[in-house]
Motif scaffolding. Structure first.
Motif, PDB file in Angstrom:
ATOM      1  N   ASP A   1       0.843  -1.189   0.000  1.00 24.87           N
ATOM      2  CA  ASP A   1       0.000   0.000   0.000  1.00 24.87           C
ATOM      3  C   ASP A   1       0.877   1.237   0.000  1.00 24.87           C
ATOM      4  OD1 ASP A   1      -2.322  -1.449   0.081  1.00 24.87           O
ATOM      5  OD2 ASP A   1      -2.438  -1.443   2.272  1.00 24.87           O
ATOM      6  N   THR A   2       0.442   2.241  -0.722  1.00 28.73           N
ATOM      7  CA  THR A   2       1.145   3.511  -0.729  1.00 28.73           C
ATOM      8  C   THR A   2       0.741   4.264   0.533  1.00 28.73           C
ATOM      9  OG1 THR A   2       1.008   3.554  -3.121  1.00 28.73           O
ATOM     10  CG2 THR A   2       1.527   5.629  -2.035  1.00 28.73           C
ATOM     11  N   PRO A   3       1.718   4.741   1.314  1.00 28.86           N
ATOM     12  CA  PRO A   3       1.357   5.447   2.543  1.00 28.86           C
ATOM     13  C   PRO A   3       0.589   6.724   2.237  1.00 28.86           C
ATOM     14  CG  PRO A   3       3.716   5.607   2.133  1.00 28.86           C
ATOM     15  CD  PRO A   3       3.142   4.679   1.105  1.00 28.86           C
ATOM     16  N   GLU A   4      -0.356   7.022   3.116  1.00 29.24           N
ATOM     17  CA  GLU A   4      -1.126   8.251   2.977  1.00 29.24           C
ATOM     18  C   GLU A   4      -0.208   9.445   3.231  1.00 29.24           C
ATOM     19  OE1 GLU A   4      -4.373   8.783   2.210  1.00 29.24           O
ATOM     20  OE2 GLU A   4      -4.661   6.646   1.855  1.00 29.24           O
ATOM     21  N   PRO A   5      -0.385  10.526   2.496  1.00 22.79           N
ATOM     22  CA  PRO A   5       0.423  11.710   2.768  1.00 22.79           C
ATOM     23  C   PRO A   5       0.010  12.324   4.104  1.00 22.79           C
ATOM     24  CG  PRO A   5      -1.223  12.191   1.092  1.00 22.79           C
ATOM     25  CD  PRO A   5      -1.304  10.721   1.375  1.00 22.79           C
ATOM     26  N   ALA A   6       0.967  12.950   4.765  1.00 26.26           N
ATOM     27  CA  ALA A   6       0.685  13.587   6.052  1.00 26.26           C
ATOM     28  C   ALA A   6      -0.277  14.752   5.844  1.00 26.26           C
ATOM     29  CB  ALA A   6       1.979  14.069   6.699  1.00 26.26           C
TER      30      ALA A   6
ATOM     31  N   GLY B   1       0.137  11.822  10.114  1.00 22.10           N
ATOM     32  CA  GLY B   1       1.044  11.138   9.210  1.00 22.10           C
ATOM     33  C   GLY B   1       0.653   9.678   9.045  1.00 22.10           C
ATOM     34  N   GLU B   2       1.576   8.896   8.509  1.00 26.49           N
ATOM     35  CA  GLU B   2       1.301   7.490   8.187  1.00 26.49           C
ATOM     36  C   GLU B   2       0.896   6.686   9.416  1.00 26.49           C
ATOM     37  OE1 GLU B   2       3.637   3.677   6.194  1.00 26.49           O
ATOM     38  OE2 GLU B   2       4.547   5.659   6.104  1.00 26.49           O
ATOM     39  N   LYS B   3       1.654   6.794  10.517  1.00 30.28           N
ATOM     40  CA  LYS B   3       1.351   6.024  11.728  1.00 30.28           C
ATOM     41  C   LYS B   3       0.028   6.456  12.340  1.00 30.28           C
ATOM     42  CE  LYS B   3       6.057   4.895  13.120  1.00 30.28           C
ATOM     43  NZ  LYS B   3       7.081   5.060  14.166  1.00 30.28           N
TER      44      LYS B   3
ATOM     45  N   GLN C   1      -2.559   7.930  10.898  1.00 32.93           N
ATOM     46  CA  GLN C   1      -3.696   7.532  10.074  1.00 32.93           C
ATOM     47  C   GLN C   1      -3.925   6.025  10.117  1.00 32.93           C
ATOM     48  OE1 GLN C   1      -4.233   9.467   6.199  1.00 32.93           O
ATOM     49  NE2 GLN C   1      -2.634  10.912   6.790  1.00 32.93           N
ATOM     50  N   ALA C   2      -2.845   5.257  10.145  1.00 31.92           N
ATOM     51  CA  ALA C   2      -2.995   3.799  10.191  1.00 31.92           C
ATOM     52  C   ALA C   2      -3.742   3.386  11.462  1.00 31.92           C
ATOM     53  CB  ALA C   2      -1.628   3.124  10.125  1.00 31.92           C
TER      54      ALA C   2
END
Length: 141
Positions: free
Chosen positions: A62-67, A122-124, A126-127
């Motif tokens: 998966d492409t990480p979501e932008p911050a 950021g990525e963490k 949002q995850a």
């Protein structure tokens, strides 16, 4: 034989241009060869075609979501605000604009969930926010 000065100047100009072209080619040909060699050593990997033999061991990442942070706008911010509201961290208007209220909600979420409270989604962040492990805010007023 009558020597025309314009013709002599033209021939001299062509000779100079020919010499410059030879000198340039002498420097460029090895460089072009080196670039081609480098490109052949490091090919760009392509994902396998679905259903092919190579696809069996391929795991798509998966492409990480932008911050998202102050000043961010759009559907991703709207989705963020909706999720923060559902978990009890955000009580502002869902408007798709990452302002101070959204930032405060993100900080509260990060603190409650053991993340670095920097106010950026950021990525963490949002995850965890969109996972089942996200801790609800029990301090709803």
């Amino acid at each position: 034989m009558n020597k025309n000065p314009k013709m002599i100047a033209g021939i001299a100009g062509l000779a100079v241009m020919l010499i410059l072209a030879v000198v340039l080619a002498t420097y460029m040909i090895p460089t072009i060869g080196e670039v081609r060699r480098e490109m052949s050593l490091t090919p760009t990997p392509l994902p396998p075609v679905p259903g092919s033999v190579r696809a069996a061991g391929y795991v798509e990442q998966d492409t990480p979501e932008p911050a998202l942070g102050t000043g961010s706008r759009g559907d991703k911010v709207t989705r963020l605000q909706e999720r923060l509201k559902a978990l009890g961290y955000y009580d502002g208007e869902i408007d798709g604009q990452f302002g101070q209220g959204t930032q405060e909600a993100v900080i509260a979420f990060q603190m409650k969930n053991g993340l670095d409270a920097d106010g950026y989604a950021g990525e963490k962040t949002q995850a965890l926010l969109y996972s089942d492990e996200a801790v609800r805010n029990d301090n709803e007023e």
